[in-house]
Design an enzyme around this catalytic site. Sequence first.
Site, PDB file in Angstrom:
ATOM      1  N   GLY A   1      -7.117   2.907  -4.876  1.00 29.27           N
ATOM      2  CA  GLY A   1      -6.669   3.893  -3.915  1.00 29.27           C
ATOM      3  C   GLY A   1      -5.970   2.813  -2.598  1.00 29.27           C
ATOM      4  CB  ALA A   2      -5.925   2.347   0.534  1.00 28.07           C
TER       5      ALA A   2
ATOM      6  N   GLY B   1       1.184  -4.714  -3.464  1.00 26.30           N
ATOM      7  CA  GLY B   1       0.414  -5.319  -4.715  1.00 26.30           C
ATOM      8  C   GLY B   1      -0.111  -4.567  -6.031  1.00 26.30           C
ATOM      9  CG  HIS B   2      -2.879  -1.340  -5.359  1.00 31.36           C
ATOM     10  ND1 HIS B   2      -2.917  -1.263  -3.753  1.00 31.36           N
ATOM     11  CD2 HIS B   2      -3.994  -1.504  -5.840  1.00 31.36           C
ATOM     12  CE1 HIS B   2      -4.251  -1.399  -3.592  1.00 31.36           C
ATOM     13  NE2 HIS B   2      -4.854  -1.805  -4.714  1.00 31.36           N
TER      14      HIS B   2
ATOM     15  CD  GLN C   1     -15.725  -1.991  -6.831  1.00 33.14           C
ATOM     16  OE1 GLN C   1     -15.666  -1.448  -7.981  1.00 33.14           O
ATOM     17  NE2 GLN C   1     -14.834  -2.778  -6.406  1.00 33.14           N
TER      18      GLN C   1
ATOM     19  N   GLY D   1      -4.724  -7.661 -10.692  1.00 35.43           N
ATOM     20  CA  GLY D   1      -3.844  -8.463  -9.706  1.00 35.43           C
ATOM     21  C   GLY D   1      -4.637 -10.049  -9.878  1.00 35.43           C
TER      22      GLY D   1
ATOM     23  CB  ILE E   1       2.619  -9.289  -3.906  1.00 38.60           C
ATOM     24  CG1 ILE E   1       3.171  -8.572  -5.017  1.00 38.60           C
ATOM     25  CG2 ILE E   1       3.857  -8.873  -2.831  1.00 38.60           C
ATOM     26  CD1 ILE E   1       4.182  -8.774  -5.720  1.00 38.60           C
TER      27      ILE E   1
ATOM     28  CD  GLU F   1       1.396  -6.767   0.805  1.00 40.91           C
ATOM     29  OE1 GLU F   1       0.931  -6.193   1.699  1.00 40.91           O
ATOM     30  OE2 GLU F   1       2.652  -7.351   0.541  1.00 40.91           O
TER      31      GLU F   1
HETATM   32  O1  PAF Z   1      -9.762  -4.033  -7.517  1.00 39.51           O
HETATM   33  C1  PAF Z   1      -9.940  -3.175  -7.395  1.00 39.51           C
HETATM   34  O2  PAF Z   1      -9.528  -2.254  -6.950  1.00 39.51           O
HETATM   35  C2  PAF Z   1     -11.518  -2.651  -8.245  1.00 39.51           C
HETATM   36  O3  PAF Z   1     -12.451  -3.611  -7.763  1.00 39.51           O
HETATM   37  C3  PAF Z   1     -11.573  -1.748  -9.273  1.00 39.51           C
HETATM   38  C4  PAF Z   1     -10.924  -3.057 -10.437  1.00 39.51           C
HETATM   39  C5  PAF Z   1     -10.494  -0.952  -9.396  1.00 39.51           C
HETATM   40  C6  PAF Z   1     -12.776  -1.482  -9.931  1.00 39.51           C
HETATM   41  O4  PAF Z   1     -13.212  -0.507  -8.955  1.00 39.51           O
END
Ligand code: PAF
Length: 277
Positions: free
Chosen positions: A28-29, A33-34, A62, A152, A181, A189
């Site tokens: 999210g957020a 780039g996403h 993580q 990415g 990007i 980005e």
């Molecule tokens: O790159 C991310 O946003 C995160 O590491 C991912 C791949 C969604 C795993 O939580």
Amino acid sequence: MKLIKTKAELVDALADLRGHIALVPTMGALHDGHLSLVAAARADISSADDMVVASIFVNPLQFAQLGDCDDYRNYPRTLDADAQLLESAGVDIIFAPDVAEMYPQGTPEVWVRSGEMGSQLEGASRPGHFDGVATVVAKLFSLIRPNRAYFGQKDAQQLAVIKRMVHDLDLRVDIRAVPIIRGADGLAESSRNQHLGATDRQNALALSATLAALRDRRIDLEQARVELSNADAVDLDYLEVVSPETLQPITWPPTAPALALGAITVGGTRLIDNMDI
Ligand code: PAF
């Protein structure tokens, strides 16, 4: 577009699907780039039965102390805005489970281990981070069963670890890397760029400029490290040239395709970037 929060609803929604599934995993957020990952996923669609699924899940595994840290607690959670962006970008399904849905028994007992690939570079300052990433991505693959998944190139180490996981565990997912990007000034980005003031941003350009100088062979690796260490207000964490597949260091000058990657801190914000060389 459907917004799905449970595994059971997800299984239902995908049950009768005849086409291919393209997955864009995110926390999210969302930023440009996403959206470039979603655009790449949409561009690869070849049949009206194909579907783009985006996941939004801030994965505690993580983060430091399995999420018992400010970084995790303060991570921006902007589901409504993200859902609007994803809908306009052409996503068909958003899977946005909460932590109890993903990890109903708490921290899992069995994890995917990212090994040496995950313990160096970014992993050296974030122990366990790539094990957490690999574990949640394996779960998302298992739940969503995508044919293709988009990551990415900006997070080059994450990409390499995921590709290796797919290879080592024989997961049937085609991993597609989407180029970084960059702003007009060359800065990669990142959601962290919002923490940079104008002067920080100017100072941060030392990283992309140094990587470009290495790529163009205007300087060697040692000179690059010295230049970056001496750059205004830049704290150099690492600058390495590695194999893009194994992340093993390559001696300068590289004679095969290599990846130069670096991490710096500027004005309290840690930034990473990389370039193929
Ligand atoms: O790159 C991310 O946003 C995160 O590491 C991912 C791949 C969604 C795993 O939580």
